[in-house]
Design an enzyme around this catalytic site. Structure first.
Site, PDB file in Angstrom:
ATOM      1  N   LYS A   1       0.828  -1.211   0.000  1.00  0.00           N
ATOM      2  CA  LYS A   1       0.000   0.000   0.000  1.00  0.00           C
ATOM      3  C   LYS A   1       0.856   1.252   0.000  1.00  0.00           C
ATOM      4  O   LYS A   1       0.507   2.255  -0.620  1.00  0.00           O
ATOM      5  CB  LYS A   1      -0.920   0.029   1.226  1.00  0.00           C
ATOM      6  CG  LYS A   1      -2.078  -0.916   1.082  1.00  0.00           C
ATOM      7  CD  LYS A   1      -3.208  -0.542   1.996  1.00  0.00           C
ATOM      8  CE  LYS A   1      -4.423  -1.392   1.668  1.00  0.00           C
ATOM      9  NZ  LYS A   1      -5.537  -1.168   2.548  1.00  0.00           N
TER      10      LYS A   1
ATOM     11  N   LYS B   1      -5.216  -9.463  -6.808  1.00  0.00           N
ATOM     12  CA  LYS B   1      -6.473  -9.838  -6.140  1.00  0.00           C
ATOM     13  C   LYS B   1      -7.575  -8.844  -6.516  1.00  0.00           C
ATOM     14  O   LYS B   1      -7.292  -7.692  -6.843  1.00  0.00           O
ATOM     15  CB  LYS B   1      -6.277  -9.929  -4.621  1.00  0.00           C
ATOM     16  CG  LYS B   1      -6.061  -8.617  -3.928  1.00  0.00           C
ATOM     17  CD  LYS B   1      -6.126  -8.746  -2.406  1.00  0.00           C
ATOM     18  CE  LYS B   1      -5.915  -7.370  -1.791  1.00  0.00           C
ATOM     19  NZ  LYS B   1      -6.013  -7.283  -0.372  1.00  0.00           N
TER      20      LYS B   1
ATOM     21  N   LYS C   1     -11.284  -3.418  -3.610  1.00  0.00           N
ATOM     22  CA  LYS C   1     -12.221  -2.287  -3.634  1.00  0.00           C
ATOM     23  C   LYS C   1     -11.647  -1.118  -4.418  1.00  0.00           C
ATOM     24  O   LYS C   1     -12.366  -0.252  -4.870  1.00  0.00           O
ATOM     25  CB  LYS C   1     -12.489  -1.791  -2.200  1.00  0.00           C
ATOM     26  CG  LYS C   1     -13.144  -2.805  -1.285  1.00  0.00           C
ATOM     27  CD  LYS C   1     -13.526  -2.144   0.044  1.00  0.00           C
ATOM     28  CE  LYS C   1     -13.823  -3.161   1.127  1.00  0.00           C
ATOM     29  NZ  LYS C   1     -12.694  -3.353   2.061  1.00  0.00           N
TER      30      LYS C   1
HETATM   31  P1  TYM Z   1     -10.740  -5.793   3.938  1.00  0.00           P
HETATM   32  O1  TYM Z   1     -11.764  -4.762   4.212  1.00  0.00           O
HETATM   33  O2  TYM Z   1      -9.664  -5.480   2.958  1.00  0.00           O
HETATM   34  O3  TYM Z   1     -11.437  -7.114   3.443  1.00  0.00           O
HETATM   35  C1  TYM Z   1     -12.505  -7.686   4.187  1.00  0.00           C
HETATM   36  C2  TYM Z   1     -12.482  -9.201   4.102  1.00  0.00           C
HETATM   37  O4  TYM Z   1     -12.579  -9.601   2.727  1.00  0.00           O
HETATM   38  C3  TYM Z   1     -11.489 -10.458   2.408  1.00  0.00           C
HETATM   39  N1  TYM Z   1     -11.092 -10.183   1.027  1.00  0.00           N
HETATM   40  C4  TYM Z   1     -10.924 -11.142   0.113  1.00  0.00           C
HETATM   41  N2  TYM Z   1     -11.069 -12.474   0.167  1.00  0.00           N
HETATM   42  C5  TYM Z   1     -10.846 -13.180  -0.959  1.00  0.00           C
HETATM   43  N3  TYM Z   1     -10.474 -12.593  -2.129  1.00  0.00           N
HETATM   44  C6  TYM Z   1     -10.315 -11.256  -2.244  1.00  0.00           C
HETATM   45  N4  TYM Z   1      -9.987 -10.699  -3.393  1.00  0.00           N
HETATM   46  C7  TYM Z   1     -10.538 -10.460  -1.080  1.00  0.00           C
HETATM   47  N5  TYM Z   1     -10.480  -9.131  -0.834  1.00  0.00           N
HETATM   48  C8  TYM Z   1     -10.814  -8.983   0.465  1.00  0.00           C
HETATM   49  C9  TYM Z   1     -10.372 -10.086   3.367  1.00  0.00           C
HETATM   50  O5  TYM Z   1      -9.450 -11.125   3.517  1.00  0.00           O
HETATM   51  C10 TYM Z   1     -11.154  -9.804   4.625  1.00  0.00           C
HETATM   52  O6  TYM Z   1     -11.451 -11.002   5.313  1.00  0.00           O
HETATM   53  N6  TYM Z   1      -7.682  -5.614   7.875  1.00  0.00           N
HETATM   54  C11 TYM Z   1      -8.952  -6.131   7.401  1.00  0.00           C
HETATM   55  C12 TYM Z   1     -10.134  -5.712   8.225  1.00  0.00           C
HETATM   56  C13 TYM Z   1     -10.014  -5.980   9.681  1.00  0.00           C
HETATM   57  C14 TYM Z   1     -10.162  -7.248  10.312  1.00  0.00           C
HETATM   58  C15 TYM Z   1     -10.005  -6.994  11.703  1.00  0.00           C
HETATM   59  C16 TYM Z   1     -10.405  -8.530   9.837  1.00  0.00           C
HETATM   60  C17 TYM Z   1      -9.779  -5.080  10.648  1.00  0.00           C
HETATM   61  N7  TYM Z   1      -9.778  -5.673  11.871  1.00  0.00           N
HETATM   62  C18 TYM Z   1     -10.078  -8.034  12.613  1.00  0.00           C
HETATM   63  C19 TYM Z   1     -10.487  -9.558  10.777  1.00  0.00           C
HETATM   64  C20 TYM Z   1     -10.322  -9.312  12.144  1.00  0.00           C
HETATM   65  C21 TYM Z   1      -9.161  -5.635   5.977  1.00  0.00           C
HETATM   66  O7  TYM Z   1      -8.608  -4.662   5.543  1.00  0.00           O
HETATM   67  O8  TYM Z   1     -10.095  -6.307   5.293  1.00  0.00           O
END
Ligand code: TYM
Length: 343
Positions: A114, A206, A209
């Site tokens: 990032k 991947k 968003k």
């Molecule tokens: P975030 O918002 O990027 O993504 C949310 C969830 O979606 C999954 N994900 C994917 N899975 C498969 N293929 C993809 N292309 C893909 N893109 C996103 C992510 O693995 C995630 O499960 N840091 C985290 C948010 C967070 C969190 C937490 C998660 C903050 N605190 C505590 C678990 C526990 C994040 O940025 O997810």
């Protein structure tokens, strides 16, 4: 009382929900409601580690909460809330900033991706992000975290923070009556197809968003025409589908579409290839479109209804935050004591 394992997970309101979020996370949140106490958060404090227009942040916060519910999370069984309503997340993350080491953070590949060339100019929050994530999870002493593949390294760091805290404060936690570790060593729950959904345009990246190309990403609120168009124009190779999983090796785009099919259908890659082995894209892509529309259209319809009902959404988020706080506050009272803060 019987031990009920506790699950925590979260999604950042930093863009529209997409198929990767659904297959990698939300779809797998739902069945855990039957076996675990489940806490699902909209992590708005994580979102602002990069610039968010406040109006967008608010809209996406509602949209993700609506997506949770539309996909089958029951707000009376799961705790659904947005992170900034429970201040204890910020408080524990500060303590964890003082437990985690600079070197641990510097190894985080997601930060490096990032920040890119511009590491000096990104926010301090982006660097400390994994420590807030550890706080989210450990504030509730969660034992399991369902996430997609891209979050695995952050969960390893969460375990490292838990271990160091348990070790550094062993004497104090014992004095409070804890014979074993204070924080659990949280398990990553990430198995099955589509743990890493790829961009429809580039099998090396991947689905995310923030992808600039609209054709790369299927959004949860896309209508049937948009879904069909994106799948039709998804990059593929000229070969037909293999009959066995080994035949997908080195074919990232094919592997991605088959994985998406399997996850949407709730079957395995092997089963999909048994059905479609030898078929060309002209047969597979329309079948995938139909399946995607049949799964996603009802969710999108329900999301649209819910995001329009602010009164109801606010009520659900406030109620979730109250229930989250009821778990978090007694833990935080103990943690302040353990660390030596005077109250
Ligand atoms: P975030 O918002 O990027 O993504 C949310 C969830 O979606 C999954 N994900 C994917 N899975 C498969 N293929 C993809 N292309 C893909 N893109 C996103 C992510 O693995 C995630 O499960 N840091 C985290 C948010 C967070 C969190 C937490 C998660 C903050 N605190 C505590 C678990 C526990 C994040 O940025 O997810």
């Amino acid at each position: 009382m019987a031990f009920v394992p506790r699950v925590f997970s979260g999604i950042k309101p930093s863009g529209d929900l997409h198929l990767g979020n659904y297959l990698g996370a939300i779809k797998r949140f739902v069945p855990l409601q039957d076996t675990h106490q489940t806490i699902y958060c909209v992590v708005d404090m994580h979102a602002i580690t990069v610039w968010q227009e406040p109006e967008d942040l608010r809209r996406w916060t509602y949209e993700i909460a609506a997506g949770y519910i539309a996909a089958g999370l029951d707000p009376t069984r799961s705790i659904i809330f947005n992170q900034s309503q429970v201040m204890e997340h910020a408080e524990l993350s500060w303590i964890f900033n003082c437990v985690a080491r600079m070197g641990w953070m510097e190894r985080m590949t997601q930060f490096k991706d990032k920040a890119g060339e511009n590491a000096e100019a990104v926010s301090l929050g982006l660097f400390a992000y994994p420590s807030l994530m550890a706080a989210d999870i450990l504030l509730y002493k969660s034992t399991g975290v369902p996430v997609g593949d891209d979050q695995k390294q952050h969960l390893e760091l969460t375990r490292d923070i838990a271990k160091k805290f348990n070790h550094d404060f062993r004497r104090q936690t014992k004095a409070l009556g804890y014979e074993a570790d204070y924080f659990p060593i949280t398990e990553t729950l990430a198995t099955g197809p589509a743990m890493r959904v790829k961009s429809l345009k580039d099998g090396a990246r991947k689905m995310s968003k923030s992808d600039a190309s609209d054709l790369s990403t299927i959004y949860m609120m896309d209508d049937a025409d948009a879904i069909a168009k994106k799948i039709k124009r998804a990059t593929t190779d000229p070969e037909p589908l293999p009959s066995e999983a080994a035949g997908l090796e080195g074919r990232a785009e094919a592997e991605n579409l088959v994985g998406i099919y399997a996850a949407l259908a709730g079957t395995s890659v092997v089963d999909v290839l048994t059905e479609f082995g030898g078929a060309g894209w002209g047969r597979f892509k329309p079948a995938l479109s139909d399946l995607a529309v049949s799964v996603l259209a009802p969710i999108a319809g329900e999301m649209r209804r819910l995001v329009g009902d602010f009164t109801e959404m606010d009520r659900i988020l406030r109620d979730g935050a109250d229930r989250a706080r009821a778990i978090a506050q007694p833990h935080m009272d103990e943690i302040r004591k353990i660390v030596g803060f005077v109250r």
